[in-house]
Design a protein around this motif. Structure first.
Motif, mmCIF file in Angstrom:
data_model
loop_
_atom_site.group_PDB
_atom_site.id
_atom_site.type_symbol
_atom_site.label_atom_id
_atom_site.label_comp_id
_atom_site.label_asym_id
_atom_site.label_seq_id
_atom_site.Cartn_x
_atom_site.Cartn_y
_atom_site.Cartn_z
ATOM 1 N N ILE A 6 50.039 54.677 115.763
ATOM 2 C CA ILE A 6 49.591 53.406 116.305
ATOM 3 C C ILE A 6 50.094 52.089 115.513
ATOM 4 O O ILE A 6 50.473 52.296 114.255
ATOM 5 C CB ILE A 6 47.871 53.582 116.397
ATOM 6 N N SER A 7 50.263 51.075 116.042
ATOM 7 C CA SER A 7 50.582 49.889 115.288
ATOM 8 C C SER A 7 49.601 48.759 115.533
ATOM 9 O O SER A 7 49.515 48.387 116.938
ATOM 10 C CB SER A 7 51.919 49.564 115.773
ATOM 11 N N VAL A 8 49.045 48.060 114.815
ATOM 12 C CA VAL A 8 48.139 46.869 114.938
ATOM 13 C C VAL A 8 48.550 45.967 114.231
ATOM 14 O O VAL A 8 49.291 46.065 112.976
ATOM 15 C CB VAL A 8 46.586 47.514 114.698
ATOM 16 N N SER A 9 47.984 44.541 114.351
ATOM 17 C CA SER A 9 48.243 43.371 113.552
ATOM 18 C C SER A 9 47.075 42.493 113.777
ATOM 19 O O SER A 9 46.228 42.550 114.495
ATOM 20 C CB SER A 9 49.383 42.652 114.249
ATOM 21 N N ALA A 10 46.894 41.663 112.731
ATOM 22 C CA ALA A 10 45.783 40.860 112.387
ATOM 23 C C ALA A 10 46.441 39.629 111.828
ATOM 24 O O ALA A 10 47.202 39.751 110.926
ATOM 25 C CB ALA A 10 44.647 41.330 111.555
ATOM 26 N N PRO A 11 45.518 38.439 112.237
ATOM 27 C CA PRO A 11 46.051 37.136 111.684
ATOM 28 C C PRO A 11 45.722 36.738 110.279
ATOM 29 O O PRO A 11 44.554 37.312 109.957
ATOM 30 C CB PRO A 11 45.476 36.040 112.635
ATOM 31 N N GLY A 12 46.345 36.008 109.615
ATOM 32 C CA GLY A 12 45.750 35.360 108.456
ATOM 33 C C GLY A 12 44.882 34.125 108.606
ATOM 34 O O GLY A 12 44.611 33.779 109.891
ATOM 35 N N LYS A 13 44.242 33.261 107.744
ATOM 36 C CA LYS A 13 43.021 32.483 108.154
ATOM 37 C C LYS A 13 43.320 31.245 107.194
ATOM 38 O O LYS A 13 43.956 31.469 105.968
ATOM 39 C CB LYS A 13 41.851 32.811 107.764
ATOM 40 N N LEU A 14 42.963 30.013 107.693
ATOM 41 C CA LEU A 14 42.676 28.954 106.854
ATOM 42 C C LEU A 14 41.082 28.575 107.046
ATOM 43 O O LEU A 14 40.646 28.415 108.056
ATOM 44 C CB LEU A 14 43.539 27.637 107.186
ATOM 45 N N MET A 15 40.410 28.380 105.679
ATOM 46 C CA MET A 15 38.946 27.917 105.766
ATOM 47 C C MET A 15 39.156 26.368 105.940
ATOM 48 O O MET A 15 39.946 25.788 105.271
ATOM 49 C CB MET A 15 38.534 28.176 104.224
ATOM 50 N N LEU A 16 38.409 25.994 107.003
ATOM 51 C CA LEU A 16 38.483 24.346 107.441
ATOM 52 C C LEU A 16 37.328 23.799 106.601
ATOM 53 O O LEU A 16 37.386 22.657 105.802
ATOM 54 C CB LEU A 16 38.254 24.326 108.667
ATOM 55 N N PHE A 17 36.069 24.268 106.857
ATOM 56 C CA PHE A 17 34.923 23.714 105.668
ATOM 57 C C PHE A 17 34.044 24.505 105.243
ATOM 58 O O PHE A 17 33.761 25.689 106.180
ATOM 59 C CB PHE A 17 34.212 22.636 106.745
ATOM 60 N N GLY A 18 33.382 24.389 104.095
ATOM 61 C CA GLY A 18 32.309 25.470 103.705
ATOM 62 C C GLY A 18 32.716 26.590 102.608
ATOM 63 O O GLY A 18 32.149 27.087 102.546
ATOM 64 N N GLU A 19 33.769 26.364 102.195
ATOM 65 C CA GLU A 19 34.237 27.333 101.123
ATOM 66 C C GLU A 19 33.205 27.151 99.769
ATOM 67 O O GLU A 19 32.581 26.153 99.661
ATOM 68 C CB GLU A 19 35.725 27.132 100.539
ATOM 69 N N HIS A 20 33.029 28.321 99.304
ATOM 70 C CA HIS A 20 32.077 28.406 98.260
ATOM 71 C C HIS A 20 30.722 28.341 98.626
ATOM 72 O O HIS A 20 29.856 29.388 98.403
ATOM 73 C CB HIS A 20 32.292 27.567 96.949
#
Ligand code: PMV
Length: 326
Positions: A6-20
């Motif tokens: 089986i082969s799967v993929s998932a995306p990376g991310k960017l935090m837009l607002f609200g880190e920490h």
């Protein structure tokens, strides 16, 4: 019978607002980006797990299935092995496996490679063993895995990897709401410096212990920014979103998580026509992001580059985890 693959993929991310503040059970907004992690899993008749992960220089690492959970895992493949251990335990399954990982982005960017790999592993194993695992259950087992490995984290990056799109997320996964947002242009400037997320989370925790009232006040202000951003993202009001970024960055500065390089790139964006800019993620390094209109896009990118930033071309709102055709 042939070995199941089986082969799967998932995306990376960017935090837009609200880190920490999201680490303290508060809300944030995250978007999935169109740079992905791929994992191929082969079910074998053997009694060991073989891993090849070229981007972290792991070649033919092998561990006996019976040793899962009993020995220390190598640092760079901890998330892979912990995912297998937790999945086998939870669903009472076991098998030999061959695992191959491949990333479209450098783990240095802070796009959440560990989270995307963990999500790929859980999704892939569910397919290998024909077990129906819905998104929330996938998130929960991936979140447990991440906490087992690194002890801290809100889970926002896992949610982006699972659901994709742009999400309103409350720390720990108390609320995960896909937002109806049109794809939007985001300028991403990489500082060239790797953020040390665990240390930055700890620094904020120390500050919280010392100045609880003040930090609570900052978190409350960030909550308000997140709520306004949620509304304005859905309306496509990028000028307002830029203002909100500038305000959020001010609070992140008060928490002490920005850096000179980040500040330089952010101010280059703000003074060359961006609607607003801020750091994205833990701070200290990794990337800054900016909202900008078409007219000023090139100018803003040039100014970021002049200050030593590296522009990373990404599309926002990418698709969540998916099974790939082999
Ligand atoms: O540095 P990153 O991309 O792992 O983002 C960290 C964001 C934090 O809010 C600081 C931590 C978290 O898990 O939410």
């Amino acid at each position: 019978m042939k070995n199941k693959i089986i082969s799967v993929s998932a995306p990376g991310k960017l935090m837009l607002f609200g880190e920490h503040s999201v680490v303290y059970g508060r809300p944030c907004i995250v978007t999935a980006v169109n740079q992905r992690i791929f994992v191929k899993i082969v079910k074998t008749k053997g009694d060991s797990i073989l891993i090849n992960a070229p981007e972290v220089n792991v070649k033919n690492y092998s561990i006996k299935v019976s040793n899962l959970g009993k020995i220390d895992y190598p640092k760079d493949i901890k998330f892979v092995l912990k995912s297998v251990e937790n999945f086998f335990k939870k669903y009472k399954v076991s098998s030999g496996l061959k695992i191959f990982t491949h990333s479209q982005f450098s783990s240095l960017f802070g796009f959440g490679s560990s989270s995307a790999i963990t999500v790929c592993m859980v999704k892939g194993l569910s397919k290998i063993f024909d077990i129906q695992v819905y998104n929330k259950a996938l998130f929960d087992i991936a979140y447990k895995t991440v906490l087992d490995v690194q002890g801290v984290g809100s889970g926002f990056d896992l949610a982006a990897a699972v659901w994709g799109g742009t999400l309103y997320f409350v720390g720990g996964g108390k609320k995960i709401v896909p937002l109806n947002v049109k794809p939007f242009k985001l300028i991403v400037g990489y500082t060239g410096i790797k953020a040390d997320t665990a240390t930055l989370i700890k620094n904020v925790a120390d500050l919280y212990k010392k100045n609880k009232t003040e930090v609570e006040g900052i978190f409350k202000s960030i909550d308000k920014i997140v709520e306004k951003a949620k509304i304005n993202l859905q309306k496509g009001n990028y000028r307002v979103l830029g203002d909100l970024m500038i305000k959020d960055q001010g609070f992140l500065n008060s928490l002490g998580v920005s850096s000179t390089k980040l500040d330089n790139l952010i101010s280059a964006a703000n003074t060359s026509g961006a609607f607003g800019a801020k750091l994205s993620g833990a701070g200290g390094g990794d990337c800054m992001i900016a909202f900008v209109d078409k007219k000023n896009k090139n100018n803003v990118m040039n100014e970021i580059v002049k200050k030593g930033g590296i522009i990373i071309d990404v599309k926002t709102g990418a698709e969540g985890v998916r099974v790939e055709r082999i």
